[in-house]
Design a protein around this motif. Structure first.
Motif: not given
Length: 146
Positions: A40-54
């Protein structure tokens, strides 16, 4: 002729190493994303994801309660053990095995830990970097024993 053969052999070996290094990076990104996402660390997960995954990460975060965070307590772990290439050399579908993650439940129900699950995650190469591309919330591919 022999020099040409040696030169071609070296080029082929070098390209195989480059491909393997790219695959290792893609697997690492998928695993790092899963470790963050399933804890549940979604901020950290975003750093490994594409922009449209946000949008999907925001949706998951908006449906995560303090009780959910206490239930998982950073205990989710992920390992990648396989991948396959789709259509070209810049897209991988990685198989992740995740342990001790929050099982999706209906809104208002208390979260439950799921012992294990298998997830397929798409990893794409954009601007020279591997990123997880979410097209929805992850769903376990492992079938129920019921």
């Amino acid at each position: 002729m022999r020099q040409l053969f040696l030169l071609l052999s070296a080029a082929i070996m070098a390209s195989c190493n480059i491909g393997q290094e790219g695959d290792d990076v893609a697997l690492s990104v998928a695993t790092d994303w899963a470790d963050a996402y399933f804890n549940c660390d979604f901020h950290e997960a975003a750093s490994y994801a594409t922009a449209e995954s946000e949008q999907w990460l925001r949706f998951a975060a908006s449906n995560t309660t303090e009780q959910d965070l206490q239930t998982v307590k950073g205990g989710a772990t992920a390992t990648a053990d396989d991948y396959f290439t789709v259509a070209n050399d810049t897209l991988r579908v990685v198989t992740l095995h995740v342990r001790n993650f929050l099982k999706p439940v209906a809104v208002g129900e208390p979260a439950q830990l799921q012992e294990e699950g298998t997830f397929l995650v798409t990893v794409v190469k954009r601007d020279g970097k591997w990123k997880v591309r979410m097209e929805g919330l992850p769903r376990s591919e492992k079938q129920s024993r019921d």
